[in-house]
Each structure stands twice: as structure tokens, then as C-alpha cells.
Design a protein around this motif. Sequence first.
Motif, PDB file in Angstrom:
ATOM      1  N   LEU A  12      33.649  12.122  61.645  1.00  0.00           N
ATOM      2  CA  LEU A  12      32.881  12.493  62.834  1.00  0.00           C
ATOM      3  C   LEU A  12      31.392  12.635  62.521  1.00  0.00           C
ATOM      4  O   LEU A  12      30.532  12.227  63.326  1.00  0.00           O
ATOM      5  CB  LEU A  12      33.434  13.793  63.425  1.00  0.00           C
ATOM      6  N   ALA A  13      31.089  13.158  61.370  1.00  0.00           N
ATOM      7  CA  ALA A  13      29.678  13.321  60.991  1.00  0.00           C
ATOM      8  C   ALA A  13      28.999  11.958  60.845  1.00  0.00           C
ATOM      9  O   ALA A  13      27.843  11.776  61.253  1.00  0.00           O
ATOM     10  CB  ALA A  13      29.572  14.114  59.693  1.00  0.00           C
ATOM     11  N   ALA A  14      29.725  11.004  60.278  1.00  0.00           N
ATOM     12  CA  ALA A  14      29.163   9.659  60.130  1.00  0.00           C
ATOM     13  C   ALA A  14      28.912   9.025  61.494  1.00  0.00           C
ATOM     14  O   ALA A  14      27.895   8.343  61.704  1.00  0.00           O
ATOM     15  CB  ALA A  14      30.098   8.789  59.302  1.00  0.00           C
ATOM     16  N   LEU A  15      29.826   9.263  62.448  1.00  0.00           N
ATOM     17  CA  LEU A  15      29.621   8.746  63.799  1.00  0.00           C
ATOM     18  C   LEU A  15      28.362   9.338  64.420  1.00  0.00           C
ATOM     19  O   LEU A  15      27.584   8.645  65.086  1.00  0.00           O
ATOM     20  CB  LEU A  15      30.834   9.067  64.690  1.00  0.00           C
ATOM     21  N   ARG A  16      28.177  10.629  64.204  1.00  0.00           N
ATOM     22  CA  ARG A  16      26.981  11.295  64.742  1.00  0.00           C
ATOM     23  C   ARG A  16      25.706  10.646  64.206  1.00  0.00           C
ATOM     24  O   ARG A  16      24.758  10.367  64.947  1.00  0.00           O
ATOM     25  CB  ARG A  16      27.050  12.773  64.388  1.00  0.00           C
ATOM     26  N   ASP A  17      25.674  10.374  62.903  1.00  0.00           N
ATOM     27  CA  ASP A  17      24.483   9.807  62.289  1.00  0.00           C
ATOM     28  C   ASP A  17      24.237   8.374  62.781  1.00  0.00           C
ATOM     29  O   ASP A  17      23.093   7.969  63.011  1.00  0.00           O
ATOM     30  CB  ASP A  17      24.617   9.820  60.774  1.00  0.00           C
ATOM     31  N   LEU A  18      25.308   7.612  62.975  1.00  0.00           N
ATOM     32  CA  LEU A  18      25.172   6.244  63.489  1.00  0.00           C
ATOM     33  C   LEU A  18      24.620   6.248  64.912  1.00  0.00           C
ATOM     34  O   LEU A  18      23.810   5.393  65.287  1.00  0.00           O
ATOM     35  CB  LEU A  18      26.519   5.525  63.441  1.00  0.00           C
ATOM     36  N   ALA A  19      25.078   7.212  65.722  1.00  0.00           N
ATOM     37  CA  ALA A  19      24.596   7.313  67.097  1.00  0.00           C
ATOM     38  C   ALA A  19      23.101   7.628  67.123  1.00  0.00           C
ATOM     39  O   ALA A  19      22.339   7.070  67.935  1.00  0.00           O
ATOM     40  CB  ALA A  19      25.378   8.385  67.848  1.00  0.00           C
ATOM     41  N   GLU A  20      22.661   8.512  66.242  1.00  0.00           N
ATOM     42  CA  GLU A  20      21.244   8.861  66.197  1.00  0.00           C
ATOM     43  C   GLU A  20      20.414   7.646  65.789  1.00  0.00           C
ATOM     44  O   GLU A  20      19.328   7.395  66.357  1.00  0.00           O
ATOM     45  CB  GLU A  20      21.013  10.015  65.224  1.00  0.00           C
ATOM     46  N   LYS A  21      20.902   6.890  64.861  1.00  0.00           N
ATOM     47  CA  LYS A  21      20.189   5.710  64.380  1.00  0.00           C
ATOM     48  C   LYS A  21      20.098   4.623  65.459  1.00  0.00           C
ATOM     49  O   LYS A  21      19.059   3.961  65.613  1.00  0.00           O
ATOM     50  CB  LYS A  21      20.899   5.165  63.142  1.00  0.00           C
ATOM     51  N   ALA A  22      21.178   4.461  66.217  1.00  0.00           N
ATOM     52  CA  ALA A  22      21.230   3.381  67.214  1.00  0.00           C
ATOM     53  C   ALA A  22      20.469   3.712  68.487  1.00  0.00           C
ATOM     54  O   ALA A  22      20.008   2.809  69.202  1.00  0.00           O
ATOM     55  CB  ALA A  22      22.690   3.054  67.548  1.00  0.00           C
ATOM     56  N   GLY A  23      20.351   4.981  68.818  1.00  0.00           N
ATOM     57  CA  GLY A  23      19.687   5.350  70.062  1.00  0.00           C
ATOM     58  C   GLY A  23      20.613   5.210  71.264  1.00  0.00           C
ATOM     59  O   GLY A  23      21.815   4.949  71.134  1.00  0.00           O
ATOM     60  N   GLU A  24      20.067   5.376  72.459  1.00  0.00           N
ATOM     61  CA  GLU A  24      20.862   5.344  73.683  1.00  0.00           C
ATOM     62  C   GLU A  24      21.557   3.981  73.850  1.00  0.00           C
ATOM     63  O   GLU A  24      20.913   2.929  73.787  1.00  0.00           O
ATOM     64  CB  GLU A  24      19.979   5.619  74.902  1.00  0.00           C
ATOM     65  N   PRO A  25      22.890   3.980  74.066  1.00  0.00           N
ATOM     66  CA  PRO A  25      23.604   2.700  74.213  1.00  0.00           C
ATOM     67  C   PRO A  25      23.138   1.922  75.437  1.00  0.00           C
ATOM     68  O   PRO A  25      22.754   2.494  76.454  1.00  0.00           O
ATOM     69  CB  PRO A  25      25.064   3.131  74.393  1.00  0.00           C
ATOM     70  N   THR A  26      23.155   0.608  75.299  1.00  0.00           N
ATOM     71  CA  THR A  26      22.837  -0.274  76.422  1.00  0.00           C
ATOM     72  C   THR A  26      24.011  -0.279  77.403  1.00  0.00           C
ATOM     73  O   THR A  26      25.167  -0.396  77.009  1.00  0.00           O
ATOM     74  CB  THR A  26      22.599  -1.709  75.925  1.00  0.00           C
ATOM     75  N   GLN A  27      23.700  -0.132  78.676  1.00  0.00           N
ATOM     76  CA  GLN A  27      24.754  -0.132  79.695  1.00  0.00           C
ATOM     77  C   GLN A  27      25.379  -1.518  79.818  1.00  0.00           C
ATOM     78  O   GLN A  27      24.677  -2.515  79.905  1.00  0.00           O
ATOM     79  CB  GLN A  27      24.155   0.298  81.036  1.00  0.00           C
ATOM     80  N   ARG A  28      26.727  -1.568  79.806  1.00  0.00           N
ATOM     81  CA  ARG A  28      27.438  -2.848  79.879  1.00  0.00           C
ATOM     82  C   ARG A  28      28.423  -2.808  81.047  1.00  0.00           C
ATOM     83  O   ARG A  28      29.280  -1.930  81.105  1.00  0.00           O
ATOM     84  CB  ARG A  28      28.170  -3.130  78.569  1.00  0.00           C
ATOM     85  N   SER A  29      28.341  -3.764  81.917  1.00  0.00           N
ATOM     86  CA  SER A  29      29.185  -3.801  83.110  1.00  0.00           C
ATOM     87  C   SER A  29      30.644  -4.103  82.747  1.00  0.00           C
ATOM     88  O   SER A  29      30.931  -4.907  81.845  1.00  0.00           O
ATOM     89  CB  SER A  29      28.691  -4.875  84.083  1.00  0.00           C
ATOM     90  N   GLY A  30      31.548  -3.449  83.469  1.00  0.00           N
ATOM     91  CA  GLY A  30      32.965  -3.756  83.295  1.00  0.00           C
ATOM     92  C   GLY A  30      33.409  -4.981  84.070  1.00  0.00           C
ATOM     93  O   GLY A  30      34.503  -5.510  83.825  1.00  0.00           O
ATOM     94  N   ARG A  31      32.599  -5.442  85.014  1.00  0.00           N
ATOM     95  CA  ARG A  31      32.829  -6.678  85.777  1.00  0.00           C
ATOM     96  C   ARG A  31      34.224  -6.736  86.414  1.00  0.00           C
ATOM     97  O   ARG A  31      34.880  -7.779  86.410  1.00  0.00           O
ATOM     98  CB  ARG A  31      32.609  -7.909  84.893  1.00  0.00           C
ATOM     99  N   GLN A  32      34.672  -5.620  86.962  1.00  0.00           N
ATOM    100  CA  GLN A  32      36.008  -5.573  87.566  1.00  0.00           C
ATOM    101  C   GLN A  32      36.155  -6.608  88.674  1.00  0.00           C
ATOM    102  O   GLN A  32      37.194  -7.272  88.788  1.00  0.00           O
ATOM    103  CB  GLN A  32      36.273  -4.172  88.125  1.00  0.00           C
TER     104      GLN A  32
END
Length: 445
Positions: free
Chosen positions: A412-432
Motif C-alpha cells: 500500500l505504501a508503494a501505491l501511495r508513492d506511485l500515485a504522488e509521482k504520477a499526479g492526478e489521473p487522466t479521466q477515461r470514458s467508459g463508453r457504455q
Amino acid sequence: MSTPFIGNQAYFPGIDAIPFEGRGSDNPLAFKVYDAGKRIGDRTMAEHLRFAVCYWHSFCGNGSDPFGPGTRAYPWDAVGGGLAGAEAKLDAAFEFFTKLGVPYWCFHDIDLAPDADDIATYERNLKHMVGLAKARQEATGMKLLWGTANLFSHPRYMNGASTNPDFAVVARAAVQVKNALDATVELGGANYVFWGGREGYASLHNTDMKRELAHMARFLTMARDYGRSIGFEGNFLIEPKPMEPMKHQYDFDSATCTGFLREHGLDGDFKLNIEANHATLSGHSFEHDLQVAADAGLLGSIDANRGNPQNGWDTDQFPSDLYDTVGAMMVVLRQGGLAPGGLNFDAKVRRESTDPADLFMAHIGGMDAFARGLEVAHALLADSPWEGWRRERYASFDAGEGKAFADGALDLAALRDLAEKAGEPTQRSGRQEQYENLVNQYLQR
């Protein structure tokens, strides 16, 4: 040309073998889509769909409902009750099976043979009728998809069968299950089904739920052991249903049954028989309960019907919604098929449908609906961008850090650090809507 059957008279006079005439036909007694020998991928339609007719609704149901008596009187009813009536009904059933051109049928013990409180009489009746059914199978080429025991109609089962608080009732239920298993093996049945019926509770005030569930598991284990001891090699099937007739059924839905089977070590021998109307009563879609069962490796067979959302109870109508059949066949095709299970029409003609021909037209419509569902589902999976779209949606888990997460290589700690490095995720449409439009596009082909 008439299809041969065993019996002293034609119970469906004027109706010959149902032909395939294609989509240009206006003949109500002809298939428009279901062409048994047509190949879809590596199998014929008949091999994919494995259609079965149920004995109870089709030959025992008279159209009665909670608000009124039956509306149908079939010719075989005129013979009367007892074994003579059961024999006439069997002749009518096999005439229907062969004229419709299905490969399989299904039955409860007391659909086939007259019930009796005296155990010896009940067993004698069932053995007699199984012998006749076996002869008719051999003469017509029909096969048994599955057998089962009716452990819910008799007043003795008002508080359940294997979950009954009275041991004497549990033992009496074993009589029927033993004999129904014997019958299934004698008739070469590919599966054996348990529908919970009244395995549940009407009130928790007087119910020890933990104890009842333990007793149900013990009973199913004993049935499994007995079936294997007499040479039954097929799947045992549990049929989920959330309520009705009990307030709460212990086999509520696919997820509930999966947890129960795994908890009690039964998932190696048992799979699920998913009924469309039961799935919708549990608040799910038909496709959802199929997918849950398939994902667990437990989708064994299907009861093909539908409900009426305005009524809100188990109406057991014949399937006609192509979106439902496409979704169902997508699940089936992805898991590689249903064998040794199949598509059993656990469905009944409407109370207002009173002519013998209505029974044929109902099955023809259901078979065409699933045949079209098969065609469209296969085309979507084999020829369209559908599966590529789905893979693309999850592509971030196929390599790099996403794959490391999926493989359990990150904490979980590694996930936290990866999220900080990547920044806010790009919104991706589900295209339902794109998926929905593609289904419509292929349905119109």
C-alpha cells in the motif's frame, strides 16, 4: 412428414415436425432463426444451445394461478389420474419433444409418476414410469438433461425439506432424492438439480439459520456421495432463487450459493443452474448472475425464461428479449459452452393461452430468441472490436507498475508513492453507449 412417436394416438393432431423456414417465413409453426445444423464457430446451433423441455410446466401445468383455477384441459388429461394418466402424459410429452425437435428433457419425480404417501407405492410408481421413459428415449433418441425431486409441494415440506426442524421430514425427503437419483442414472441424465423450494425461512423468530444451513450441507453431501456410489458422473446443480415461496431462500443468488458451496467443500461436484426469472427477482440482471457463476467456475446450466417486472413474482414466461439472450450467450461462449448443461425452458404458456399449438409456438419463439442471441454474441466476440475495447480498458494492468500491483508485488505504501509521482489521473470514458450501440448494430444485421 409426421415425426414418429410412441403412443396409441396423436395428442397434437395436425402438427407435424417443426421445420426451419428462415426469416422470411410467416408460418407460426416454423423456426425463423434456429437451424439445428447451422454452424456457429466450431459447433452447430444444436450443440451450442442444448435445448430441453421441462415436464412440469409443459405437461402438468393447467394455467391455474393464485386467483383462479386452471384454464387448459389437454387431451391426455381425459385418461384420468393414476398410472394410466401418467402413461398418457408420457406419450404426449414424447410426441411433443420429437415434433419440436429438441434433444433433451427434464423432470421432477412426481411430474413423471403419481405421488403417494406410502413409500413403497411411490417407489413402485416411479420405477414403472422410468422404465417406460427409458423405452421412449431409446426409440426417439431423446436424452435427459437433468432430473430432480419435488421437495416443496407436499404439505410435509411446509417448513422445508433438508432444512426442516423435524428430522422425520428430512429423512422423508431423502426417500425422494434417492429415488430421483436412481431414476436420473437409469435414464442417463447428464445432471441432477436441487432447487431449494422451501429451503429458507418465513420468520427468523423461530429459525436457527446456522443449524438449518449445516443440515442442508450435510444432506447435499449425502446425496453427492450416494449419486457417485451408483455411477452418476455428471454435475450436481443448485438453482439460486431469492424468495418465494419462503420469505428468504438460502440459495439467494449466484454469489450466495458460491460461498455456501465453497464453505462446505462441495464446489468440486456442484455447479449452478441459473434461472433468468430468479436472477431478476434477486435484484440482478440475468447476465449478472450468469457472469458471477461463470467467474467462479460454477456455471453449469441455464433455465431459460423471463419475468414480468410489473408483476414482481416468478411468472416463468418464455424468453423473447434479444438483449437478454445476447448477454447470456456472451457469458456462455466466453466460458467455452454449457455442456453437460443446457438451456432448459423452465417456462409456461400464459394462462390465457389455451390451445395445444400455443405450447409449440412458445417454445419456437424461445428457441429462435436464443438462436439469434447465439448468432449475435458469437459475431460480437469473433468479428467486432468488443473484446479489444474491453482489453484496452484494463491495459494499464498488463505491464509495468499496474502488472506489479496485479501480481501482488507492491504494498500500500508503494501505491501511495506511485500515485504522488504520477499526479492526478487522466479521466477515461467508459463508453457504455458505444457498447450498447454495437449490440444494436449487430442485432440489425
